[in-house]
Design a protein around this motif. Structure first.
Motif, PDB file in Angstrom:
ATOM      1  N   ALA A 124       0.805  -4.898 -15.949  1.00  0.00           N
ATOM      2  CA  ALA A 124       2.179  -5.354 -16.164  1.00  0.00           C
ATOM      3  C   ALA A 124       2.963  -5.404 -14.844  1.00  0.00           C
ATOM      4  O   ALA A 124       3.674  -6.385 -14.564  1.00  0.00           O
ATOM      5  N   PHE A 125       2.861  -4.355 -14.038  1.00  0.00           N
ATOM      6  CA  PHE A 125       3.570  -4.343 -12.753  1.00  0.00           C
ATOM      7  C   PHE A 125       3.049  -5.450 -11.829  1.00  0.00           C
ATOM      8  O   PHE A 125       3.825  -6.084 -11.097  1.00  0.00           O
ATOM      9  N   PHE A 126       1.748  -5.671 -11.858  1.00  0.00           N
ATOM     10  CA  PHE A 126       1.181  -6.693 -10.989  1.00  0.00           C
ATOM     11  C   PHE A 126       1.676  -8.087 -11.388  1.00  0.00           C
ATOM     12  O   PHE A 126       1.971  -8.930 -10.532  1.00  0.00           O
ATOM     13  N   MET A 127       1.776  -8.327 -12.696  1.00  0.00           N
ATOM     14  CA  MET A 127       2.312  -9.602 -13.163  1.00  0.00           C
ATOM     15  C   MET A 127       3.733  -9.815 -12.641  1.00  0.00           C
ATOM     16  O   MET A 127       4.075 -10.898 -12.145  1.00  0.00           O
ATOM     17  N   ALA A 128       4.564  -8.780 -12.749  1.00  0.00           N
ATOM     18  CA  ALA A 128       5.958  -8.894 -12.305  1.00  0.00           C
ATOM     19  C   ALA A 128       6.029  -9.164 -10.805  1.00  0.00           C
ATOM     20  O   ALA A 128       6.826  -9.996 -10.339  1.00  0.00           O
ATOM     21  N   GLY A 129       5.187  -8.476 -10.028  1.00  0.00           N
ATOM     22  CA  GLY A 129       5.197  -8.674  -8.580  1.00  0.00           C
ATOM     23  C   GLY A 129       4.751 -10.066  -8.174  1.00  0.00           C
ATOM     24  O   GLY A 129       5.300 -10.658  -7.230  1.00  0.00           O
TER      25      GLY A 129
ATOM     26  N   ASN B 158      13.784 -15.361   0.076  1.00  0.00           N
ATOM     27  CA  ASN B 158      14.018 -14.671   1.343  1.00  0.00           C
ATOM     28  C   ASN B 158      12.998 -13.542   1.482  1.00  0.00           C
ATOM     29  O   ASN B 158      12.268 -13.222   0.540  1.00  0.00           O
ATOM     30  N   VAL B 159      12.962 -12.941   2.651  1.00  0.00           N
ATOM     31  CA  VAL B 159      11.930 -11.941   2.940  1.00  0.00           C
ATOM     32  C   VAL B 159      12.113 -10.680   2.091  1.00  0.00           C
ATOM     33  O   VAL B 159      11.141  -9.961   1.816  1.00  0.00           O
ATOM     34  N   TYR B 160      13.350 -10.415   1.650  1.00  0.00           N
ATOM     35  CA  TYR B 160      13.586  -9.208   0.847  1.00  0.00           C
ATOM     36  C   TYR B 160      12.961  -9.347  -0.541  1.00  0.00           C
ATOM     37  O   TYR B 160      12.359  -8.399  -1.068  1.00  0.00           O
ATOM     38  N   MET B 161      13.124 -10.514  -1.147  1.00  0.00           N
ATOM     39  CA  MET B 161      12.455 -10.766  -2.429  1.00  0.00           C
ATOM     40  C   MET B 161      10.932 -10.709  -2.262  1.00  0.00           C
ATOM     41  O   MET B 161      10.215 -10.180  -3.115  1.00  0.00           O
ATOM     42  N   LEU B 162      10.464 -11.239  -1.151  1.00  0.00           N
ATOM     43  CA  LEU B 162       9.025 -11.252  -0.883  1.00  0.00           C
ATOM     44  C   LEU B 162       8.471  -9.836  -0.814  1.00  0.00           C
ATOM     45  O   LEU B 162       7.446  -9.508  -1.441  1.00  0.00           O
ATOM     46  N   ILE B 163       9.155  -8.956  -0.090  1.00  0.00           N
ATOM     47  CA  ILE B 163       8.670  -7.581   0.068  1.00  0.00           C
ATOM     48  C   ILE B 163       8.845  -6.791  -1.221  1.00  0.00           C
ATOM     49  O   ILE B 163       7.999  -5.953  -1.570  1.00  0.00           O
ATOM     50  N   LEU B 164       9.932  -7.057  -1.984  1.00  0.00           N
ATOM     51  CA  LEU B 164      10.094  -6.387  -3.280  1.00  0.00           C
ATOM     52  C   LEU B 164       8.948  -6.764  -4.217  1.00  0.00           C
ATOM     53  O   LEU B 164       8.422  -5.912  -4.955  1.00  0.00           O
ATOM     54  N   GLY B 165       8.560  -8.027  -4.190  1.00  0.00           N
ATOM     55  CA  GLY B 165       7.411  -8.437  -4.982  1.00  0.00           C
ATOM     56  C   GLY B 165       6.159  -7.687  -4.568  1.00  0.00           C
ATOM     57  O   GLY B 165       5.350  -7.285  -5.408  1.00  0.00           O
ATOM     58  N   ARG B 166       5.986  -7.497  -3.255  1.00  0.00           N
ATOM     59  CA  ARG B 166       4.840  -6.731  -2.759  1.00  0.00           C
ATOM     60  C   ARG B 166       4.875  -5.298  -3.256  1.00  0.00           C
ATOM     61  O   ARG B 166       3.836  -4.709  -3.559  1.00  0.00           O
ATOM     62  N   VAL B 167       6.060  -4.722  -3.335  1.00  0.00           N
ATOM     63  CA  VAL B 167       6.187  -3.347  -3.822  1.00  0.00           C
ATOM     64  C   VAL B 167       5.729  -3.248  -5.278  1.00  0.00           C
ATOM     65  O   VAL B 167       5.008  -2.325  -5.663  1.00  0.00           O
ATOM     66  N   LEU B 168       6.144  -4.211  -6.101  1.00  0.00           N
ATOM     67  CA  LEU B 168       5.721  -4.214  -7.505  1.00  0.00           C
ATOM     68  C   LEU B 168       4.205  -4.404  -7.617  1.00  0.00           C
ATOM     69  O   LEU B 168       3.543  -3.769  -8.450  1.00  0.00           O
ATOM     70  N   LEU B 169       3.659  -5.283  -6.778  1.00  0.00           N
ATOM     71  CA  LEU B 169       2.206  -5.435  -6.736  1.00  0.00           C
ATOM     72  C   LEU B 169       1.549  -4.110  -6.375  1.00  0.00           C
ATOM     73  O   LEU B 169       0.507  -3.741  -6.929  1.00  0.00           O
ATOM     74  N   GLY B 170       2.139  -3.398  -5.441  1.00  0.00           N
ATOM     75  CA  GLY B 170       1.591  -2.111  -5.017  1.00  0.00           C
ATOM     76  C   GLY B 170       1.578  -1.088  -6.128  1.00  0.00           C
ATOM     77  O   GLY B 170       0.624  -0.314  -6.267  1.00  0.00           O
ATOM     78  N   ILE B 171       2.641  -1.064  -6.939  1.00  0.00           N
ATOM     79  CA  ILE B 171       2.671  -0.140  -8.076  1.00  0.00           C
ATOM     80  C   ILE B 171       1.533  -0.470  -9.035  1.00  0.00           C
ATOM     81  O   ILE B 171       0.834   0.422  -9.543  1.00  0.00           O
ATOM     82  N   GLY B 172       1.318  -1.761  -9.264  1.00  0.00           N
ATOM     83  CA  GLY B 172       0.210  -2.174 -10.126  1.00  0.00           C
ATOM     84  C   GLY B 172      -1.129  -1.751  -9.578  1.00  0.00           C
ATOM     85  O   GLY B 172      -1.995  -1.247 -10.305  1.00  0.00           O
TER      86      GLY B 172
ATOM     87  N   TYR C 239       0.816  -1.208   0.000  1.00  0.00           N
ATOM     88  CA  TYR C 239       0.000   0.000   0.000  1.00  0.00           C
ATOM     89  C   TYR C 239       0.851   1.261   0.000  1.00  0.00           C
ATOM     90  O   TYR C 239       0.471   2.274  -0.590  1.00  0.00           O
ATOM     91  N   ALA C 240       2.008   1.192   0.646  1.00  0.00           N
ATOM     92  CA  ALA C 240       2.921   2.333   0.593  1.00  0.00           C
ATOM     93  C   ALA C 240       3.402   2.563  -0.841  1.00  0.00           C
ATOM     94  O   ALA C 240       3.451   3.697  -1.327  1.00  0.00           O
ATOM     95  N   ALA C 241       3.759   1.485  -1.541  1.00  0.00           N
ATOM     96  CA  ALA C 241       4.187   1.611  -2.939  1.00  0.00           C
ATOM     97  C   ALA C 241       3.039   2.094  -3.819  1.00  0.00           C
ATOM     98  O   ALA C 241       3.219   2.928  -4.706  1.00  0.00           O
ATOM     99  N   GLY C 242       1.848   1.569  -3.571  1.00  0.00           N
ATOM    100  CA  GLY C 242       0.687   1.974  -4.350  1.00  0.00           C
ATOM    101  C   GLY C 242       0.347   3.433  -4.187  1.00  0.00           C
ATOM    102  O   GLY C 242      -0.125   4.093  -5.122  1.00  0.00           O
ATOM    103  N   LEU C 243       0.570   3.964  -2.993  1.00  0.00           N
ATOM    104  CA  LEU C 243       0.298   5.382  -2.734  1.00  0.00           C
ATOM    105  C   LEU C 243       1.105   6.258  -3.685  1.00  0.00           C
ATOM    106  O   LEU C 243       0.562   7.152  -4.351  1.00  0.00           O
ATOM    107  N   PHE C 244       2.416   6.039  -3.754  1.00  0.00           N
ATOM    108  CA  PHE C 244       3.265   6.860  -4.627  1.00  0.00           C
ATOM    109  C   PHE C 244       2.968   6.586  -6.102  1.00  0.00           C
ATOM    110  O   PHE C 244       2.996   7.500  -6.929  1.00  0.00           O
TER     111      PHE C 244
END
Length: 519
Positions: A119-124, A133-147, A91-96
């Motif tokens: 497209a961003f949601f697919m990548a996430g 690891n948790v960093y990949m997991l959260i990065l994926g969440r960020v891409l989902l948020g952009i979508g 949601y933080a990523a989606g806000l921006f």
């Protein structure tokens, strides 16, 4: 004049009907809601799956299996800032992203923003499913948020602009219907994948988000741009006319076209929409763009959608039972969104807001009372009480699906004039995602510290927002978006605000509109 009298006198402004072409286009566009809903359901479900917790959040997993039952409060078993960050990062990523989407939507059209969102949601989804690891997991969440930021900004606009005024509520509510459908689908998938003994069930749950994202991205390539958007960012009145005739199913579209052209001219002259929306004449729209999505989250829906499986597990239900409970609430949600779609253009927005608000307030107080009496820091509640709470949660979800769920997207969207429509919708989405991020990050600590009082907390806000609707939210049903300014001049309070700016408005018009456009 009373608002109800004004609404009753409204007539159909334009010719046309709901065509199969509009239904097909809006159905494809509304799949953007599935992305948002699917993530809401998936994030709450996978965080109650033991293999997922064991791999990424071992501290939470250890607390769940603590042999000393007095070591950790029932309300604090899942209190982890890292676990909350997993939820709130989207949601933080989606806000921006939504703020960037405002410029893209206005400059290049609604379709471009929807395509980028898919497209961003697919990548996430792919990155999250493959996370080691948790960093990949959260990065994926960020891409989902952009979508999510791009789709939530553009899809409601697309639906409102494609819909005939007298059916705009039902068609726009289709977005939230797909949100509910996405949540229900995620809950069903979670219920199935948690039974996979290999421990990979959570990867399937996260990875299947690729399917709706692909449908949206590919489907958008074949969608028409809205006539409003064509006039706003191109000079092709011919294309806008042809599209308008196609979606309305009639050649008699001149009245609607004239209003769109007039609104488009004002929009093109408005060079700084973010500055413009701050003017007094747009004060009502700005207030609604901030408060309605703010109140949506203060209904406490996050406590139900994000963490209902965790809450039910805290009450003593097993993993599969808690996920099944989420499926049941999802079915109730979708059913009452359908009811809202059916009646919103007949009974109006205000009535649904008030009925749903009273329903949610009653259930918050009742659930809070039951948990305060029976669920202490340790031990559990009987299964009978747990199922009573489940029934009450279903009643709450029904009230939300009937009112603040779909209407929080519909009402602000239809209130914006074209010159501030894109930036206004971005503010709506930014507030939605900001509050989702804040609530997602703070809800588990709130549950830990306030315990059952968290339901009384959200119940108090539900009372406040219901009073706000009664006093300050005008009825918008059956009125074209290009004529929406009249509701503020007819409202007992807002007419005092917008009516004080006649001289200022004339000066602003001289500054922003070229001389050859002045009448």
């Amino acid at each position: 004049m009373a608002a109800s009298e004004v609404v009753g006198k409204r007539q159909a402004y334009y010719k046309g009907r709901i065509t199969a072409f509009v239904i097909l286009s809006c159905t494809v566009a509304a799949t953007g809601g599935i992305l948002f809903g699917y993530d809401l359901g998936i994030s709450g479900g996978v965080t109650s799956m033991e293999p997922f917790l064991k791999k990424f959040f071992p501290d939470v997993y250890a607390e769940m299996h603590e042999k000393n039952s007095h070591a950790t409060s029932n309300y604090c078993k899942f209190d982890s800032q890292l676990l909350s960050t997993f939820t709130s990062s989207l949601y933080a990523a989606g806000l921006f992203a939504s703020l960037c989407a405002s410029w893209v939507t206005q400059a290049f059209g609604r379709r471009t923003s929807m395509l980028l969102g898919g497209a961003f949601f697919m990548a996430g989804a792919v990155l999250g499913a493959l996370a080691i690891n948790v960093y990949m997991l959260i990065l994926g969440r960020v891409l989902l948020g952009i979508g999510v930021g791009f789709t939530n900004q553009s899809v409601p606009l697309y639906l409102s602009e494609m819909a005939p005024p007298e059916h705009r509520g039902a068609i726009n509510n289709g977005f939230f219907f797909f949100v509910g459908l996405g949540t229900l689908s995620a809950n069903l998938i979670n219920y199935g994948t948690q039974k996979i003994h290999s421990g990979w069930g959570w990867r399937i749950s996260i990875g299947l988000a690729v399917l709706p994202a692909t449908i949206l991205a590919l489907g958008t390539l074949f969608l028409p741009e809205t006539p409003t958007s064509l006039i706003q960012h191109t000079d092709s009145v011919h294309k806008a006319t042809a599209t308008l005739r196609k979606i309305r199913g009639t050649d008699d579209v001149q009245a609607e076209l004239d209003h769109l052209i007039a609104a488009g001219e004002i929009s093109k002259a408005a060079q700084h929409p973010l500055r413009i929306i701050m003017r007094r004449k747009y004060r009502p729209q700005l207030v609604m763009a901030i408060l309605i999505p703010f109140f949506k989250h203060m209904t406490g829906i996050a406590a139900i959608t994000f963490y209902s499986p965790l809450i039910f597990r805290s009450m003593g239900l097993e993993e599969s039972s808690s996920l099944l409970s989420a499926v049941i609430t999802g079915v109730i949600d979708v059913g009452f969104i359908l009811i809202a779609m059916t009646v919103v253009d007949r009974v109006g927005r205000r009535t649904l807001f008030i009925v749903g608000g009273v329903q949610m307030l009653a259930t918050h107080v009742t659930v809070g009372g039951i948990l305060a009496k029976q669920l202490g820091d340790h031990g559990g509640v009987g299964k009978g009480s747990a199922y009573v709470v489940l029934v009450l949660v279903c009643v709450y979800v029904a009230g939300f699906g009937l009112s603040w769920g779909p209407l929080a997207w519909l009402v602000p969207t239809e209130m914006f004039p074209l010159e501030i429509r894109s930036v206004g919708q971005s503010i709506v989405v930014a507030v939605v995602l900001l509050l989702a991020s804040v609530v997602g990050q703070t809800l588990l600590p709130m549950l830990c510290h306030l315990r059952s009082g968290v339901f009384f907390f959200f119940g108090g806000w539900t009372l406040i927002m219901t009073v706000f609707v009664i006093l300050f939210v005008p009825e918008t049903k059956n009125l074209p978006m290009e004529k929406m300014d009249q509701i503020w001049r007819e409202h007992w309070f807002w007419k005092k605000v917008v009516g004080e700016e006649e001289g200022e408005e004339e000066e602003e018009t001289k500054d922003t509109v070229p001389n050859d456009m002045m009448i």
